[in-house]
Write a protein that holds these residues in place. Structure first.
Motif, PDB file in Angstrom:
ATOM      1  N   ALA A  46      72.326  73.740  36.943  1.00  0.00           N
ATOM      2  CA  ALA A  46      71.006  73.885  36.324  1.00  0.00           C
ATOM      3  C   ALA A  46      71.014  75.020  35.315  1.00  0.00           C
ATOM      4  CB  ALA A  46      69.954  74.132  37.401  1.00  0.00           C
ATOM      5  N   GLY A  47      71.758  76.083  35.615  1.00  0.00           N
ATOM      6  CA  GLY A  47      71.845  77.209  34.698  1.00  0.00           C
ATOM      7  C   GLY A  47      72.466  76.842  33.365  1.00  0.00           C
ATOM      8  N   GLN A  48      73.303  75.795  33.356  1.00  0.00           N
ATOM      9  CA  GLN A  48      73.920  75.378  32.090  1.00  0.00           C
ATOM     10  C   GLN A  48      72.888  74.809  31.115  1.00  0.00           C
ATOM     11  OE1 GLN A  48      77.075  76.332  31.577  1.00  0.00           O
ATOM     12  NE2 GLN A  48      76.672  77.184  33.624  1.00  0.00           N
ATOM     13  N   LEU A  49      71.712  74.464  31.615  1.00  0.00           N
ATOM     14  CA  LEU A  49      70.643  74.011  30.719  1.00  0.00           C
ATOM     15  C   LEU A  49      70.216  75.138  29.780  1.00  0.00           C
ATOM     16  CD1 LEU A  49      68.535  72.060  33.363  1.00  0.00           C
ATOM     17  CD2 LEU A  49      69.897  71.044  31.518  1.00  0.00           C
ATOM     18  N   TYR A  97      69.607  64.635  35.711  1.00  0.00           N
ATOM     19  CA  TYR A  97      70.178  65.807  35.033  1.00  0.00           C
ATOM     20  C   TYR A  97      70.655  65.469  33.614  1.00  0.00           C
ATOM     21  CZ  TYR A  97      73.217  69.836  34.151  1.00  0.00           C
ATOM     22  OH  TYR A  97      73.806  70.945  33.603  1.00  0.00           O
ATOM     23  N   ALA A  98      71.315  64.330  33.436  1.00  0.00           N
ATOM     24  CA  ALA A  98      71.853  63.968  32.127  1.00  0.00           C
ATOM     25  C   ALA A  98      70.739  63.832  31.086  1.00  0.00           C
ATOM     26  CB  ALA A  98      72.655  62.673  32.224  1.00  0.00           C
ATOM     27  N   SER A  99      69.654  63.172  31.463  1.00  0.00           N
ATOM     28  CA  SER A  99      68.552  62.994  30.514  1.00  0.00           C
ATOM     29  C   SER A  99      67.869  64.321  30.212  1.00  0.00           C
ATOM     30  CB  SER A  99      67.534  61.989  31.058  1.00  0.00           C
ATOM     31  OG  SER A  99      67.036  62.390  32.327  1.00  0.00           O
ATOM     32  N   LEU A 100      67.779  65.208  31.195  1.00  0.00           N
ATOM     33  CA  LEU A 100      67.196  66.522  30.965  1.00  0.00           C
ATOM     34  C   LEU A 100      68.082  67.330  30.018  1.00  0.00           C
ATOM     35  CD1 LEU A 100      65.093  68.699  31.504  1.00  0.00           C
ATOM     36  CD2 LEU A 100      66.316  69.298  33.610  1.00  0.00           C
ATOM     37  N   LEU A 101      69.384  67.243  30.200  1.00  0.00           N
ATOM     38  CA  LEU A 101      70.314  67.944  29.320  1.00  0.00           C
ATOM     39  C   LEU A 101      70.188  67.433  27.892  1.00  0.00           C
ATOM     40  CD1 LEU A 101      72.652  70.008  29.176  1.00  0.00           C
ATOM     41  CD2 LEU A 101      74.221  68.106  29.596  1.00  0.00           C
ATOM     42  N   ALA A 103      67.544  66.102  26.528  1.00  0.00           N
ATOM     43  CA  ALA A 103      66.259  66.585  26.010  1.00  0.00           C
ATOM     44  C   ALA A 103      66.352  68.047  25.578  1.00  0.00           C
ATOM     45  CB  ALA A 103      65.170  66.415  27.073  1.00  0.00           C
ATOM     46  N   ARG A 104      67.104  68.838  26.348  1.00  0.00           N
ATOM     47  CA  ARG A 104      67.295  70.250  25.990  1.00  0.00           C
ATOM     48  C   ARG A 104      68.071  70.389  24.676  1.00  0.00           C
ATOM     49  NH1 ARG A 104      64.531  74.208  27.358  1.00  0.00           N
ATOM     50  NH2 ARG A 104      66.251  75.652  27.658  1.00  0.00           N
ATOM     51  N   ILE A 105      69.050  69.532  24.454  1.00  0.00           N
ATOM     52  CA  ILE A 105      69.804  69.576  23.204  1.00  0.00           C
ATOM     53  C   ILE A 105      68.895  69.248  22.027  1.00  0.00           C
ATOM     54  CG2 ILE A 105      71.620  68.408  21.893  1.00  0.00           C
ATOM     55  CD1 ILE A 105      73.152  68.108  24.545  1.00  0.00           C
ATOM     56  N   ALA A 106      68.071  68.213  22.181  1.00  0.00           N
ATOM     57  CA  ALA A 106      67.139  67.844  21.114  1.00  0.00           C
ATOM     58  C   ALA A 106      66.144  68.969  20.837  1.00  0.00           C
ATOM     59  CB  ALA A 106      66.399  66.563  21.484  1.00  0.00           C
ATOM     60  N   ALA A 107      65.636  69.599  21.895  1.00  0.00           N
ATOM     61  CA  ALA A 107      64.683  70.698  21.725  1.00  0.00           C
ATOM     62  C   ALA A 107      65.333  71.890  21.023  1.00  0.00           C
ATOM     63  CB  ALA A 107      64.142  71.127  23.087  1.00  0.00           C
ATOM     64  N   ALA A 108      66.593  72.166  21.347  1.00  0.00           N
ATOM     65  CA  ALA A 108      67.289  73.287  20.725  1.00  0.00           C
ATOM     66  C   ALA A 108      67.496  73.052  19.235  1.00  0.00           C
ATOM     67  CB  ALA A 108      68.630  73.512  21.418  1.00  0.00           C
ATOM     68  N   LEU A 109      67.894  71.834  18.858  1.00  0.00           N
ATOM     69  CA  LEU A 109      68.088  71.512  17.445  1.00  0.00           C
ATOM     70  C   LEU A 109      66.770  71.613  16.681  1.00  0.00           C
ATOM     71  CD1 LEU A 109      70.515  68.459  17.793  1.00  0.00           C
ATOM     72  CD2 LEU A 109      71.082  70.763  16.967  1.00  0.00           C
ATOM     73  N   ALA A 110      65.703  71.104  17.281  1.00  0.00           N
ATOM     74  CA  ALA A 110      64.390  71.182  16.630  1.00  0.00           C
ATOM     75  C   ALA A 110      63.936  72.630  16.488  1.00  0.00           C
ATOM     76  CB  ALA A 110      63.367  70.379  17.429  1.00  0.00           C
ATOM     77  N   ALA A 111      64.123  73.426  17.544  1.00  0.00           N
ATOM     78  CA  ALA A 111      63.720  74.830  17.500  1.00  0.00           C
ATOM     79  C   ALA A 111      64.506  75.598  16.443  1.00  0.00           C
ATOM     80  CB  ALA A 111      63.922  75.471  18.874  1.00  0.00           C
ATOM     81  N   ALA A 112      65.780  75.267  16.276  1.00  0.00           N
ATOM     82  CA  ALA A 112      66.598  75.947  15.271  1.00  0.00           C
ATOM     83  C   ALA A 112      66.062  75.692  13.871  1.00  0.00           C
ATOM     84  CB  ALA A 112      68.047  75.462  15.376  1.00  0.00           C
ATOM     85  N   VAL A 113      65.701  74.445  13.576  1.00  0.00           N
ATOM     86  CA  VAL A 113      65.150  74.116  12.262  1.00  0.00           C
ATOM     87  C   VAL A 113      63.810  74.816  12.044  1.00  0.00           C
ATOM     88  CG1 VAL A 113      64.221  72.253  10.845  1.00  0.00           C
ATOM     89  CG2 VAL A 113      66.331  71.900  12.130  1.00  0.00           C
ATOM     90  N   VAL A 114      62.948  74.752  13.049  1.00  0.00           N
ATOM     91  CA  VAL A 114      61.609  75.323  12.935  1.00  0.00           C
ATOM     92  C   VAL A 114      61.661  76.837  12.729  1.00  0.00           C
ATOM     93  CG1 VAL A 114      59.472  75.765  14.211  1.00  0.00           C
ATOM     94  CG2 VAL A 114      60.480  73.489  14.221  1.00  0.00           C
ATOM     95  N   THR A 115      62.493  77.523  13.499  1.00  0.00           N
ATOM     96  CA  THR A 115      62.550  78.979  13.402  1.00  0.00           C
ATOM     97  C   THR A 115      63.016  79.425  12.031  1.00  0.00           C
ATOM     98  OG1 THR A 115      63.023  79.123  15.767  1.00  0.00           O
ATOM     99  CG2 THR A 115      63.510  81.062  14.441  1.00  0.00           C
ATOM    100  N   ALA A 116      64.084  78.817  11.517  1.00  0.00           N
ATOM    101  CA  ALA A 116      64.591  79.194  10.199  1.00  0.00           C
ATOM    102  C   ALA A 116      63.551  78.911   9.117  1.00  0.00           C
ATOM    103  CB  ALA A 116      65.891  78.454   9.903  1.00  0.00           C
ATOM    104  N   ALA A 117      62.902  77.755   9.185  1.00  0.00           N
ATOM    105  CA  ALA A 117      61.888  77.410   8.189  1.00  0.00           C
ATOM    106  C   ALA A 117      60.676  78.329   8.284  1.00  0.00           C
ATOM    107  CB  ALA A 117      61.461  75.955   8.362  1.00  0.00           C
TER     108      ALA A 117
END
Length: 420
Positions: A46-49, A97-101, A103-117
């Protein structure tokens, strides 16, 4: 515009936006056991999330910033936030777990774009002489996540289940989308140029040096923060109550530091302010190390520790406004979003190094050496800020207000012009 003028509504929307994206990174830490039990995985799995989110964010930020640099900032942010909301909805509905992981990858990519912009929009729409102030307010959103968003999400997860934390993030993200659609100013994207030309500003020594400053500062400062609870317990025989007080002080003092650093960057220039922030951070870490080795005990020790941590927090969370102003000056508007994204990657990679190096220090010595190791990294970061500045013509950025004429903006000794 006078310095005392009221801040625009869109800046508070960006505060909320960055509060949501920053909270998403750490919020799982408070509900790891609940996730592990519900999805029948180990706590370490779970911590790897958390780890995956940070790594994907760090690697995705500069790459996606290059892809979206030529698009107007508002639609990029709205689209990124929409993906962020959907990713958190998917996380809340994850059957395993796989689907949650995923979703976390998608959220991280979106957050990266949003923060820089978001940081690019703030820097490019701030009135002349107030860029630092505006960046300070935006940065405060990320800082506030430490003592508002994360604790609230953790409490909500404990009360209603871990899925409720992701529903909370989706709700906040939705509010931010509505706010951006109704208040955000128009900021054009960069010119449509070949990739080689878009990468050229990122190869400038000045930009890479500042990213290295961020990486070392993040490694040193976050190493101490990562092991703060263990340090408090060792250095002042800290109880649970003392640790709660310390964490509250960290949040409040860090918020003040972000706002004060923005004002200082406007008054003295981002590069000069950056040296003060990094130097002060190094000094407070070395003082923390000295306190740990002093063996101070008795009733005065907790009070001294709290004061020391408060001063450290001010400098620790004052980094973003001056470093971002310096990055903007070094890269210019044509590479503003990729350069800021690269800087964010430096910070996230520093976070990963901080935990690893801190663990090695504790394993080979003890917790009292953590602030000493962190202080050494901060001193290296400070030395990099002393490198001579240069102002090549390619680093100049035109400032052209809507309907107005071009003017030149100067940040400290680095002359910049910014295109808005």
């Amino acid at each position: 515009m006078a310095r005392s003028a009221a801040l625009p509504g869109w800046l508070y929307v960006l505060f909320l936006t960055l509060l949501a994206t920053a909270t998403d990174e750490f919020i799982i830490a408070g509900v790891l056991r609940e996730i592990a039990g519900d999805l029948s995985v180990s706590v370490s799995a779970a911590g790897q999330l958390v780890t995956v989110f940070a790594v994907v964010y760090a690697l995705g930020a500069p790459t996606l910033a290059l892809v979206f640099a030529r698009f107007p900032r508002r639609p990029v942010m709205v689209a990124g936030l929409a993906v962020f909301v959907l990713a958190n909805v998917a996380a809340a509905l994850s059957p395993g777990y796989a689907s949650l992981l995923a979703a976390r990858i998608a959220a991280a990519l979106a957050a990266a774009v949003v923060t820089a912009a978001a940081f690019t929009m703030v820097a490019m729409r701030a009135p002349e002489g107030q860029q630092g102030r505006y960046l300070g307010v935006a940065t405060a959103g990320m800082t506030a996540a430490l003592f508002t968003g994360v604790p609230l999400g953790t409490w909500l997860g404990g009360a209603l289940g871990w899925r409720a934390t992701f529903w909370l993030l989706a709700a906040v993200g939705t509010l931010a989308v509505i706010g951006l659609l109704t208040t955000a100013p128009s900021v054009p994207g960069g010119p449509s140029t070949p990739l080689r030309e878009r990468l050229a500003p990122l190869r400038r020594v000045a930009v890479l040096r500042l990213v290295a400053v961020t990486f070392l500062a993040g490694s040193g400062g976050l190493m101490f923060y990562t092991y703060l609870s263990a340090y408090v317990a060792e250095a002042a025989s800290g109880s649970g109550t003392l640790l709660s007080v310390v964490l509250l002080v960290v949040g409040l003092a860090g918020l003040a530091g972000a706002l004060l650093a923005g004002r200082a960057a406007d008054a003295f220039g981002p590069r000069r302010s950056l040296r003060v922030v990094i130097g002060g951070h190094a000094l407070t870490l070395l003082l923390a190390a000295a306190f740990g080795f002093s063996g101070m005990d008795g009733t005065a020790a907790p009070a001294v520790l709290v004061v020391l941590i408060a001063f450290w927090s001010v400098f620790a969370w004052a980094l973003n406004p001056p470093i971002q102003g310096s990055i903007m000056a070094a890269a210019g508007p044509e590479a503003a979003m990729p350069a800021l994204a690269l800087n964010i990657s430096g910070l996230y990679l520093g976070t990963g190094v901080a935990g690893a190096v801190g663990g090695i220090v504790i394993a080979t010595a003890d917790i009292r050496f953590v602030p000493l190791a962190g202080g050494a990294l901060m001193l290296l970061s400070f030395l990099l800020t002393l490198a001579p500045e240069h102002t090549p013509s390619s680093d100049r950025v035109r400032v052209r207000p809507p309907g107005g004429r071009t003017r030149t903006r100067t940040h400290g000794t680095a002359s910049t012009e910014q295109s808005v």
